[in-house]
Design an enzyme around this catalytic site. Sequence first.
Site, PDB file in Angstrom:
ATOM      1  N   SER A 176       0.792  -1.352   0.107  1.00  0.00           N
ATOM      2  CA  SER A 176       0.111  -0.097  -0.032  1.00  0.00           C
ATOM      3  C   SER A 176       0.805   1.315  -0.101  1.00  0.00           C
ATOM      4  O   SER A 176       0.439   2.302  -0.160  1.00  0.00           O
ATOM      5  CB  SER A 176      -0.983   0.008   1.149  1.00  0.00           C
ATOM      6  OG  SER A 176      -0.349   0.026   2.576  1.00  0.00           O
ATOM      7  N   HIS A 204      -5.295  -3.063  -3.008  1.00  0.00           N
ATOM      8  CA  HIS A 204      -4.849  -2.097  -4.198  1.00  0.00           C
ATOM      9  C   HIS A 204      -4.896  -2.786  -5.728  1.00  0.00           C
ATOM     10  O   HIS A 204      -4.661  -1.768  -6.654  1.00  0.00           O
ATOM     11  CB  HIS A 204      -3.634  -1.418  -3.651  1.00  0.00           C
ATOM     12  CG  HIS A 204      -3.699  -0.573  -2.699  1.00  0.00           C
ATOM     13  ND1 HIS A 204      -4.233   0.737  -2.656  1.00  0.00           N
ATOM     14  CD2 HIS A 204      -3.305  -1.017  -1.253  1.00  0.00           C
ATOM     15  CE1 HIS A 204      -4.024   1.224  -1.418  1.00  0.00           C
ATOM     16  NE2 HIS A 204      -3.800   0.210  -0.382  1.00  0.00           N
ATOM     17  N   LYS A 236     -11.775   1.114  -2.437  1.00  0.00           N
ATOM     18  CA  LYS A 236     -10.883   1.864  -3.230  1.00  0.00           C
ATOM     19  C   LYS A 236     -11.031   1.845  -4.745  1.00  0.00           C
ATOM     20  O   LYS A 236     -12.014   2.759  -5.176  1.00  0.00           O
ATOM     21  CB  LYS A 236      -9.669   0.936  -2.930  1.00  0.00           C
ATOM     22  CG  LYS A 236      -9.205   1.318  -1.392  1.00  0.00           C
ATOM     23  CD  LYS A 236      -7.931   0.677  -0.870  1.00  0.00           C
ATOM     24  CE  LYS A 236      -7.392   1.288   0.736  1.00  0.00           C
ATOM     25  NZ  LYS A 236      -7.071   0.279   1.336  1.00  0.00           N
TER      26      LYS A 236
HETATM   27  C1  PLP Z   1      -7.131  -0.059   2.997  1.00  0.00           C
HETATM   28  C2  PLP Z   1      -6.298  -1.110   3.128  1.00  0.00           C
HETATM   29  C3  PLP Z   1      -7.107  -2.074   4.003  1.00  0.00           C
HETATM   30  C4  PLP Z   1      -8.074  -1.686   4.842  1.00  0.00           C
HETATM   31  O1  PLP Z   1      -9.194  -1.886   4.102  1.00  0.00           O
HETATM   32  P1  PLP Z   1     -10.488  -0.754   4.690  1.00  0.00           P
HETATM   33  O2  PLP Z   1     -11.731  -1.370   3.974  1.00  0.00           O
HETATM   34  O3  PLP Z   1     -10.168   0.537   4.456  1.00  0.00           O
HETATM   35  O4  PLP Z   1     -10.602  -1.078   6.129  1.00  0.00           O
HETATM   36  C5  PLP Z   1      -6.496  -3.425   4.288  1.00  0.00           C
HETATM   37  N1  PLP Z   1      -5.398  -3.782   3.653  1.00  0.00           N
HETATM   38  C6  PLP Z   1      -4.668  -3.041   2.683  1.00  0.00           C
HETATM   39  C7  PLP Z   1      -3.396  -3.336   1.986  1.00  0.00           C
HETATM   40  C8  PLP Z   1      -5.223  -1.645   2.651  1.00  0.00           C
HETATM   41  O5  PLP Z   1      -4.616  -0.693   1.739  1.00  0.00           O
END
Ligand code: PLP
Length: 385
Positions: A176, A204, A236
Site C-alpha cells: 500500500s 490495491h 478503493k
Molecule cells: C486500505 C487497506 C485495508 C483496509 O481496508 P478498509 O476497507 O479501508 O478497512 C487493508 N489492507 C490494505 C493493504 C489496505 O490498503
Amino acid sequence: MEDLDNRLAARRAQGLYRERQILRSPQGVQVQIGDDRLLAFCSNDYLGLASDPRVIEAFRAGARTHGVGAGASHLLSGHSIAHHALEEELAEFVGAPRALLFSTGYMANLGVVAALADRHGTVLEDKLNHASLIDAARLSRATVRRYPHANLHRLSGLLSEAKRGTRLIASDAVFSMDGDVAPIPELLTLAGRHRAWLLLDDAHGLGVLGPQGRGTLARYGVAVVEPVILMGTLGKALGVFGAFVAGSEALIETLIQQARTYIYTTALPPAVAEALRVSLQLVRAEDERRERLHALIARFRTGARELGLRVVDSTTPIQPVILGDVEAALAASRMLRERGLWVPAIRPPTVPENTARLRITFSARHEPAHVDRLLEALALLPRRP
Ligand SMILES: *Cc1c(COP(=O)(O)O)cnc(C)c1O
C-alpha cells in the site's frame, strides 16, 4: 491527562503530528479544502467511481428499496438479498467458490486470521504489510514472524521452523505504501510446500490489475482455491465501502461460524451493496478506465525518471517518491500544496524509518496535463547531493 499532552507535544516536535484536512467537495481529482481548490493525487479511488452518477443512483435506489440501515448483524437479521447477490457476483468476478462480505478490510483481515490461527499456530508476515494484517496476527495470539520485504529465502526458513499448528502466510498483493506487487506465484509454491494458508490482501489490485480488473491473482493466473484466501476491499477502486473474503466453501462456512469481526457487527447498509453491484459492473465493463490509468502511470514514470527522482519499482497507481527524512517529506508536500497540488507526506510509523515519502496516487479521471503539472512542480524539489 498531562501525560497525553506531553506525548502529543513530543509527536509534534518530531514532525509526526497528524492532522485531518476537511474536504468540502466529493472525492475526485479536483477537490476543495477550505477556500482552496486543489488537484489531488492522494485518494485510492483509482477508477474514479466514488462519485460516478450511476453508482450514486444505485445507492439512492437501494436506500428507497431497502431502507438505510441493515438493522442487525448478518447472522441475526441483517443479511439482505442485496448483500447475498453481491457476494455471489464478487465470487464469480474473482473466480472463487464463495465470497463473504465484511464491513471493512481491516475487519476482514482481523476476522480471517483469528479464525484460522490460534496460539499454537504461526503467522508469517511481510515487513511492509498493511497494519490490519499485522494487528490480525497479534489478535490471533499465534506466534508472529515477520520476514524482510518479499524475501522468499527468509520466509522459507521461517516456515521450516514453524513445525506445530496452523501456518498462515499473510501478504499485501500490492503493497500500500510502495505500490510494488508481491511475488505471488513464489509465495504460492512455498505455501504448498509447507502446507500453509496464503492470505493475499488485494486492496490495491482489485479493479486495477488483471483482465477486467479481476485483481492481482488473476493477473498471475492464480486461482482462489485452497490454500489461497483472497481479501478484497470495496472502498478503493470500487469506489464505495466494505470488503470481502473469497475462498473455498469450507473456508467461508468457517468464517461465518467463527470470524468474530463478521459475527459481532452490524451488516453494511444494503444500499451500499446495491451501489457496489453497479460499481462492479462498471469495473468489469469499462476497460478504458484501466487503459487511461496505466497510460498516466507510464507518463509519470518516464517524467520522474528524467527528473532523477527516487521512484519505486511500481507499475500500479501508487507511485511513491522517497525523500528519506520526515522534514524533507513534509516540506515537499507543503511546496506542492502552495502550487495547488495535494500530495500527502507519509511518515513513520506508516513507513519504515528514513523512508518518509510523497505518496502519489493516480486516478483514471486525471488528465495527462495533470501529470505534467505534477512533474513540473516535482522538478522544483531540492536535489540530493
Ligand atoms: C486500505 C487497506 C485495508 C483496509 O481496508 P478498509 O476497507 O479501508 O478497512 C487493508 N489492507 C490494505 C493493504 C489496505 O490498503
